[in-house]
Write a protein that holds these residues in place. Structure first.
Motif, PDB file in Angstrom:
ATOM      1  N   TYR A   1      83.878 -53.768 -61.279  1.00 45.14           N
ATOM      2  CA  TYR A   1      85.066 -53.199 -61.890  1.00 45.14           C
ATOM      3  C   TYR A   1      85.735 -52.047 -61.137  1.00 45.14           C
ATOM      4  N   ARG A   2      86.988 -52.232 -60.825  1.00 47.39           N
ATOM      5  CA  ARG A   2      87.918 -51.224 -60.320  1.00 47.39           C
ATOM      6  C   ARG A   2      87.750 -50.827 -58.863  1.00 47.39           C
ATOM      7  N   ASP A   3      86.666 -51.130 -58.208  1.00 50.38           N
ATOM      8  CA  ASP A   3      86.455 -50.697 -56.840  1.00 50.38           C
ATOM      9  C   ASP A   3      86.545 -51.904 -55.911  1.00 50.38           C
ATOM     10  N   GLU A   4      86.956 -51.678 -54.679  1.00 55.30           N
ATOM     11  CA  GLU A   4      87.216 -52.767 -53.756  1.00 55.30           C
ATOM     12  C   GLU A   4      86.339 -52.650 -52.517  1.00 55.30           C
ATOM     13  N   GLY A   5      85.639 -53.720 -52.185  1.00 52.02           N
ATOM     14  CA  GLY A   5      84.795 -53.715 -50.996  1.00 52.02           C
ATOM     15  C   GLY A   5      85.606 -53.877 -49.731  1.00 52.02           C
ATOM     16  N   LYS A   6      85.247 -53.124 -48.723  1.00 52.53           N
ATOM     17  CA  LYS A   6      85.871 -53.207 -47.409  1.00 52.53           C
ATOM     18  C   LYS A   6      84.781 -53.262 -46.355  1.00 52.53           C
ATOM     19  N   SER A   7      85.101 -53.822 -45.198  1.00 50.53           N
ATOM     20  CA  SER A   7      84.130 -53.852 -44.102  1.00 50.53           C
ATOM     21  C   SER A   7      83.953 -52.441 -43.543  1.00 50.53           C
ATOM     22  N   THR A   8      82.886 -52.253 -42.775  1.00 51.33           N
ATOM     23  CA  THR A   8      82.653 -50.943 -42.162  1.00 51.33           C
ATOM     24  C   THR A   8      83.837 -50.537 -41.291  1.00 51.33           C
ATOM     25  N   SER A   9      84.343 -51.468 -40.490  1.00 56.61           N
ATOM     26  CA  SER A   9      85.467 -51.114 -39.613  1.00 56.61           C
ATOM     27  C   SER A   9      86.710 -50.759 -40.423  1.00 56.61           C
ATOM     28  N   GLU A  10      86.936 -51.447 -41.545  1.00 55.60           N
ATOM     29  CA  GLU A  10      88.074 -51.086 -42.398  1.00 55.60           C
ATOM     30  C   GLU A  10      87.873 -49.705 -43.015  1.00 55.60           C
ATOM     31  N   MET A  11      86.649 -49.401 -43.432  1.00 53.66           N
ATOM     32  CA  MET A  11      86.358 -48.106 -44.047  1.00 53.66           C
ATOM     33  C   MET A  11      86.513 -46.948 -43.059  1.00 53.66           C
ATOM     34  N   GLN A  12      86.506 -47.246 -41.784  1.00 55.26           N
ATOM     35  CA  GLN A  12      86.645 -46.206 -40.769  1.00 55.26           C
ATOM     36  C   GLN A  12      88.029 -46.228 -40.122  1.00 55.26           C
ATOM     37  N   ASP A  13      88.981 -46.842 -40.805  1.00 54.98           N
ATOM     38  CA  ASP A  13      90.347 -46.967 -40.317  1.00 54.98           C
ATOM     39  C   ASP A  13      91.306 -46.352 -41.341  1.00 54.98           C
ATOM     40  N   LYS A  14      92.124 -45.417 -40.907  1.00 54.95           N
ATOM     41  CA  LYS A  14      93.059 -44.741 -41.815  1.00 54.95           C
ATOM     42  C   LYS A  14      93.937 -45.698 -42.598  1.00 54.95           C
ATOM     43  N   SER A  15      94.329 -46.807 -41.983  1.00 56.87           N
ATOM     44  CA  SER A  15      95.266 -47.712 -42.648  1.00 56.87           C
ATOM     45  C   SER A  15      94.670 -48.355 -43.907  1.00 56.87           C
ATOM     46  N   THR A  16      93.346 -48.363 -44.035  1.00 60.11           N
ATOM     47  CA  THR A  16      92.697 -48.881 -45.241  1.00 60.11           C
ATOM     48  C   THR A  16      93.030 -48.018 -46.451  1.00 60.11           C
ATOM     49  N   PHE A  17      93.133 -46.724 -46.243  1.00 59.08           N
ATOM     50  CA  PHE A  17      93.253 -45.751 -47.325  1.00 59.08           C
ATOM     51  C   PHE A  17      94.718 -45.415 -47.584  1.00 59.08           C
ATOM     52  N   THR A  18      95.484 -46.381 -48.058  1.00 63.03           N
ATOM     53  CA  THR A  18      96.905 -46.146 -48.285  1.00 63.03           C
ATOM     54  C   THR A  18      97.107 -45.095 -49.376  1.00 63.03           C
ATOM     55  N   ASN A  19      98.106 -44.268 -49.188  1.00 68.24           N
ATOM     56  CA  ASN A  19      98.468 -43.175 -50.093  1.00 68.24           C
ATOM     57  C   ASN A  19      97.453 -42.034 -50.123  1.00 68.24           C
ATOM     58  N   TRP A  20      96.505 -42.005 -49.210  1.00 68.96           N
ATOM     59  CA  TRP A  20      95.572 -40.880 -49.121  1.00 68.96           C
ATOM     60  C   TRP A  20      96.211 -39.806 -48.256  1.00 68.96           C
ATOM     61  N   ASP A  21      96.003 -38.568 -48.597  1.00 70.63           N
ATOM     62  CA  ASP A  21      96.614 -37.445 -47.884  1.00 70.63           C
ATOM     63  C   ASP A  21      95.744 -37.032 -46.699  1.00 70.63           C
ATOM     64  N   PHE A  22      96.073 -37.579 -45.519  1.00 67.45           N
ATOM     65  CA  PHE A  22      95.311 -37.255 -44.324  1.00 67.45           C
ATOM     66  C   PHE A  22      95.857 -36.023 -43.595  1.00 67.45           C
ATOM     67  N   GLN A  23      96.745 -35.302 -44.248  1.00 65.23           N
ATOM     68  CA  GLN A  23      97.230 -34.059 -43.664  1.00 65.23           C
ATOM     69  C   GLN A  23      96.573 -32.849 -44.316  1.00 65.23           C
ATOM     70  N   ASP A  24      96.460 -32.870 -45.641  1.00 67.65           N
ATOM     71  CA  ASP A  24      95.955 -31.692 -46.351  1.00 67.65           C
ATOM     72  C   ASP A  24      94.609 -31.891 -47.045  1.00 67.65           C
TER      73      ASP A  24
END
Length: 125
Positions: A83-106
């Protein structure tokens, strides 16, 4: 209900949700975007009519104020999710583009070959 005190979070160990809750952030009672991930096994409890209120990382919002939950677990290394959580591969988890709408500036930072970490996290020594 009151605003949660934890919303941007991650776990390097196992996360287990229980009745009406999530294991890492817990039951969400307000709107907003809640970001989290785990590199450990993530599981939630599904029991009868409570399946819409449980989850492994962030749980579930109430039925009136839906919350956007951007939560992931590493499916290559550690098992299953409910429920509610999404599995990603290790390489996806280590790629910024996986984390859409995450604030990688602040809020978050990521270095090549690593998972995101919180910027200026007072709980990491």
């Amino acid at each position: 209900g009151p605003d949660p005190t934890l919303k941007d979070s991650y776990s390097t160990g196992n996360v287990n949700g229980g009745d009406w809750s999530g294991g890492l952030v817990g039951y969400l009672n307000t709107g907003g975007i809640y970001t989290s991930y785990s590199t450990g096994k993530v599981s939630g409890k599904n029991e009868g009519d409570k399946t819409d209120r449980t989850g492994g990382l962030t749980g579930s919002p109430n039925g009136f104020d839906r919350t956007i939950s951007s939560s992931f677990f590493d499916k290559d290394t550690y098992g299953q999710v409910q429920y509610r959580d999404e599995g990603k591969s290790t390489s996806e988890m280590q790629d910024k583009s996986t984390f859409t709408n995450w604030d990688f500036q602040d809020v978050w930072e990521i270095t090549p070959g690593n998972y995101p970490t919180l910027i200026n996290n007072p709980y990491i020594y």
